[in-house]
Design a protein around this motif. Structure first.
Motif, PDB file in Angstrom:
ATOM      1  N   GLU A 117     -24.763 -16.724 -12.827  1.00 26.24           N
ATOM      2  CA  GLU A 117     -24.210 -16.432 -14.155  1.00 26.24           C
ATOM      3  C   GLU A 117     -25.016 -17.123 -15.246  1.00 26.24           C
ATOM      4  N   TYR A 118     -25.313 -18.415 -15.047  1.00 22.77           N
ATOM      5  CA  TYR A 118     -26.101 -19.149 -16.043  1.00 22.77           C
ATOM      6  C   TYR A 118     -27.569 -18.738 -15.984  1.00 22.77           C
ATOM      7  N   ARG A 119     -28.057 -18.459 -14.799  1.00 21.19           N
ATOM      8  CA  ARG A 119     -29.460 -18.046 -14.658  1.00 21.19           C
ATOM      9  C   ARG A 119     -29.714 -16.746 -15.432  1.00 21.19           C
ATOM     10  N   SER A 120     -28.746 -15.825 -15.413  1.00 21.68           N
ATOM     11  CA  SER A 120     -28.936 -14.535 -16.069  1.00 21.68           C
ATOM     12  C   SER A 120     -28.978 -14.662 -17.588  1.00 21.68           C
ATOM     13  N   GLU A 121     -28.429 -15.760 -18.113  1.00 22.73           N
ATOM     14  CA  GLU A 121     -28.401 -15.952 -19.562  1.00 22.73           C
ATOM     15  C   GLU A 121     -29.433 -16.970 -20.042  1.00 22.73           C
ATOM     16  N   ALA A 122     -30.272 -17.437 -19.148  1.00 23.33           N
ATOM     17  CA  ALA A 122     -31.266 -18.456 -19.492  1.00 23.33           C
ATOM     18  C   ALA A 122     -32.644 -17.823 -19.692  1.00 23.33           C
ATOM     19  N   GLU A 123     -33.532 -18.580 -20.327  1.00 24.54           N
ATOM     20  CA  GLU A 123     -34.896 -18.129 -20.597  1.00 24.54           C
ATOM     21  C   GLU A 123     -35.889 -18.966 -19.787  1.00 24.54           C
ATOM     22  N   PRO A 124     -36.983 -18.365 -19.342  1.00 20.70           N
ATOM     23  CA  PRO A 124     -37.986 -19.128 -18.586  1.00 20.70           C
ATOM     24  C   PRO A 124     -38.520 -20.302 -19.404  1.00 20.70           C
ATOM     25  N   PHE A 125     -38.813 -21.372 -18.717  1.00 18.58           N
ATOM     26  CA  PHE A 125     -39.354 -22.563 -19.363  1.00 18.58           C
ATOM     27  C   PHE A 125     -40.869 -22.588 -19.182  1.00 18.58           C
ATOM     28  N   PRO A 180     -43.601 -34.935 -13.781  1.00 13.40           N
ATOM     29  CA  PRO A 180     -43.305 -34.011 -12.678  1.00 13.40           C
ATOM     30  C   PRO A 180     -42.917 -32.618 -13.158  1.00 13.40           C
ATOM     31  N   TRP A 181     -42.390 -32.528 -14.364  1.00 15.31           N
ATOM     32  CA  TRP A 181     -41.987 -31.231 -14.900  1.00 15.31           C
ATOM     33  C   TRP A 181     -43.185 -30.329 -15.188  1.00 15.31           C
ATOM     34  N   ARG A 182     -44.345 -30.914 -15.428  1.00 10.67           N
ATOM     35  CA  ARG A 182     -45.515 -30.088 -15.679  1.00 10.67           C
ATOM     36  C   ARG A 182     -45.929 -29.310 -14.429  1.00 10.67           C
ATOM     37  N   ASP A 183     -45.542 -29.834 -13.247  1.00  5.10           N
ATOM     38  CA  ASP A 183     -45.886 -29.163 -11.993  1.00  5.10           C
ATOM     39  C   ASP A 183     -44.826 -28.170 -11.527  1.00  5.10           C
ATOM     40  N   VAL A 184     -43.581 -28.370 -11.932  1.00  4.74           N
ATOM     41  CA  VAL A 184     -42.513 -27.491 -11.420  1.00  4.74           C
ATOM     42  C   VAL A 184     -41.755 -26.770 -12.534  1.00  4.74           C
ATOM     43  N   GLY A 185     -42.100 -27.050 -13.788  1.00  2.00           N
ATOM     44  CA  GLY A 185     -41.357 -26.477 -14.908  1.00  2.00           C
ATOM     45  C   GLY A 185     -41.361 -24.959 -14.935  1.00  2.00           C
ATOM     46  N   HIS A 186     -42.420 -24.349 -14.380  1.00  2.00           N
ATOM     47  CA  HIS A 186     -42.487 -22.882 -14.382  1.00  2.00           C
ATOM     48  C   HIS A 186     -41.427 -22.269 -13.468  1.00  2.00           C
ATOM     49  N   ARG A 187     -40.751 -23.114 -12.703  1.00  2.00           N
ATOM     50  CA  ARG A 187     -39.667 -22.642 -11.831  1.00  2.00           C
ATOM     51  C   ARG A 187     -38.291 -22.919 -12.444  1.00  2.00           C
ATOM     52  N   MET A 188     -38.276 -23.327 -13.707  1.00  2.00           N
ATOM     53  CA  MET A 188     -37.031 -23.674 -14.387  1.00  2.00           C
ATOM     54  C   MET A 188     -36.690 -22.655 -15.465  1.00  2.00           C
ATOM     55  N   TRP A 189     -35.399 -22.560 -15.767  1.00  2.00           N
ATOM     56  CA  TRP A 189     -34.897 -21.723 -16.853  1.00  2.00           C
ATOM     57  C   TRP A 189     -34.063 -22.589 -17.781  1.00  2.00           C
ATOM     58  N   LEU A 190     -34.161 -22.329 -19.059  1.00  2.00           N
ATOM     59  CA  LEU A 190     -33.443 -23.106 -20.075  1.00  2.00           C
ATOM     60  C   LEU A 190     -32.235 -22.323 -20.564  1.00  2.00           C
ATOM     61  N   TYR A 191     -31.074 -23.001 -20.519  1.00  2.00           N
ATOM     62  CA  TYR A 191     -29.841 -22.384 -20.995  1.00  2.00           C
ATOM     63  C   TYR A 191     -29.545 -22.920 -22.394  1.00  2.00           C
ATOM     64  N   ASP A 192     -29.438 -22.021 -23.342  1.00  2.00           N
ATOM     65  CA  ASP A 192     -29.210 -22.407 -24.737  1.00  2.00           C
ATOM     66  C   ASP A 192     -27.714 -22.610 -24.975  1.00  2.00           C
ATOM     67  N   GLY A 193     -27.237 -23.774 -24.585  1.00  2.00           N
ATOM     68  CA  GLY A 193     -25.818 -24.106 -24.718  1.00  2.00           C
ATOM     69  C   GLY A 193     -25.481 -25.242 -23.779  1.00  2.00           C
ATOM     70  N   ALA A 194     -24.200 -25.555 -23.683  1.00  2.00           N
ATOM     71  CA  ALA A 194     -23.761 -26.657 -22.822  1.00  2.00           C
ATOM     72  C   ALA A 194     -23.599 -26.166 -21.387  1.00  2.00           C
ATOM     73  N   GLY A 197     -34.279 -23.818 -10.891  1.00  2.00           N
ATOM     74  CA  GLY A 197     -33.106 -24.426 -11.490  1.00  2.00           C
ATOM     75  C   GLY A 197     -32.891 -23.984 -12.923  1.00  2.00           C
ATOM     76  N   VAL A 198     -31.677 -24.210 -13.380  1.00  2.00           N
ATOM     77  CA  VAL A 198     -31.284 -23.946 -14.762  1.00  2.00           C
ATOM     78  C   VAL A 198     -30.838 -25.265 -15.371  1.00  2.00           C
ATOM     79  N   ILE A 199     -31.305 -25.528 -16.592  1.00  2.00           N
ATOM     80  CA  ILE A 199     -30.983 -26.791 -17.246  1.00  2.00           C
ATOM     81  C   ILE A 199     -30.756 -26.533 -18.724  1.00  2.00           C
ATOM     82  N   GLU A 200     -30.014 -27.431 -19.372  1.00  2.00           N
ATOM     83  CA  GLU A 200     -29.769 -27.272 -20.807  1.00  2.00           C
ATOM     84  C   GLU A 200     -31.085 -27.317 -21.580  1.00  2.00           C
ATOM     85  N   ALA A 201     -31.233 -26.409 -22.530  1.00  2.00           N
ATOM     86  CA  ALA A 201     -32.457 -26.353 -23.324  1.00  2.00           C
ATOM     87  C   ALA A 201     -32.679 -27.642 -24.104  1.00  2.00           C
ATOM     88  N   ASN A 202     -31.604 -28.279 -24.544  1.00  2.00           N
ATOM     89  CA  ASN A 202     -31.741 -29.505 -25.330  1.00  2.00           C
ATOM     90  C   ASN A 202     -32.420 -30.628 -24.557  1.00  2.00           C
TER      91      ASN A 202
END
Length: 266
Positions: free
Chosen positions: A250-258, A187-201, A168-173
């Motif tokens: 589109e959002y995944r390509s502009e996000a950074e791994p969490f 729960p995020w400690r177990d699945v966070g490595h599968r998330m990407w942070l989008y720096d924006g809204a 998944g992709v989620i807002e970095a904030n």
């Protein structure tokens, strides 16, 4: 403009005209064949053909009638418009609560969508439906501004047990909220490595579960500084799914791994 409206009225004022012209899209036919195929009275079919031929939408050779290229386009575009209106009527007031990205969609693709909203008997109906979809899914991709704890608990359990292919992709904030709440961060400690942070809204809360797109309806609160989820639109139409997948990528390509190592341990 009057000529244009006349052409629209010609199609809109009688369902029989659409039936006859659409039948001709399958190939040339005689009046008798059209009457039998469409169940339109023979005299009515004859009037439709004569009027359509006068417009240049149909031509004839002997007893055979065929639709012309301009007639093909006119019928195709009119059908698309009527299906769009069906989608608008089907969604009703939910259109006013669709997140902005969804307005890019042709509403005809949503004419068979399921819309879950809170009811007096079940005020959590949209949230329950979303959870049911995630519980039965084999693959999940999410694009969200935040995350509901109940959803993450279900996702975490299914991922840990190898039942869900998740990313998944989620807002970095949003990570700042997790930093301040060890219980919510668990729960995020177990699945966070599968998330990407989008720096924006992220202007939409959306889940793609298997071959279905789930789109949250939303309103702003009275102060206009927060988004309230008010319903869920569910669609498995290929065009909606393709749009949702493209938006996610589109959002995944502009996000950074969490990296979940930044999260507190309770």
């Amino acid at each position: 403009m009057e000529d244009v409206l006349g052409d629209v009225q010609f199609l809109a004022n009688s369902a029989n005209r659409i039936r006859v012209l659409e039948a001709l899209r399958d190939g040339p036919a005689s009046r008798r064949e059209l009457q039998e195929e469409t169940d339109v009275p023979r005299s009515t079919a004859a009037r439709v053909l004569d009027d359509a031929e006068a417009r240049g939408w149909v031509d004839s050779q002997g007893s055979q009638y065929r639709i012309t290229p301009v007639g093909e386009v006119a019928v195709s575009e009119f059908r698309a418009y009527t299906e769009t209106m069906q989608g608008i009527r089907h969604l009703g007031s939910a259109i006013n609560r669709l997140p902005e990205p969804v307005l890019e969609l042709d509403f005809r693709y949503l004419r068979d969508a399921d819309v879950a909203t809170p009811t007096e008997g079940n005020p959590t109906a949209p949230f329950d439906r979303g959870l049911d979809c995630i519980r039965s899914a084999e693959r999940y991709r999410g694009l969200t501004s935040n995350s509901l704890p109940q959803y993450m608990d279900v996702i975490r359990d299914r991922v840990v047990h190898g039942q869900l292919d998740f990313e998944g992709v989620i807002e970095a904030n949003f990570v700042e909220e997790l930093r301040e709440d060890p219980t919510r961060a668990a729960p995020w400690r177990d699945v966070g490595h599968r998330m990407w942070l989008y720096d924006g809204a992220v202007p939409i809360n959306m889940h793609i579960v298997d071959e279905t797109a789930l789109l949250w309806l939303c309103n702003e609160n009275q102060d206009g500084d927060d988004v309230l989820l008010t319903g869920l639109v569910e669609s498995d139409h290929p065009a909606v799914l393709s749009w949702a997948e493209s938006l996610y990528e589109e959002y995944r390509s502009e996000a950074e791994p969490f990296d979940p190592v930044v999260l507190p341990v309770g």
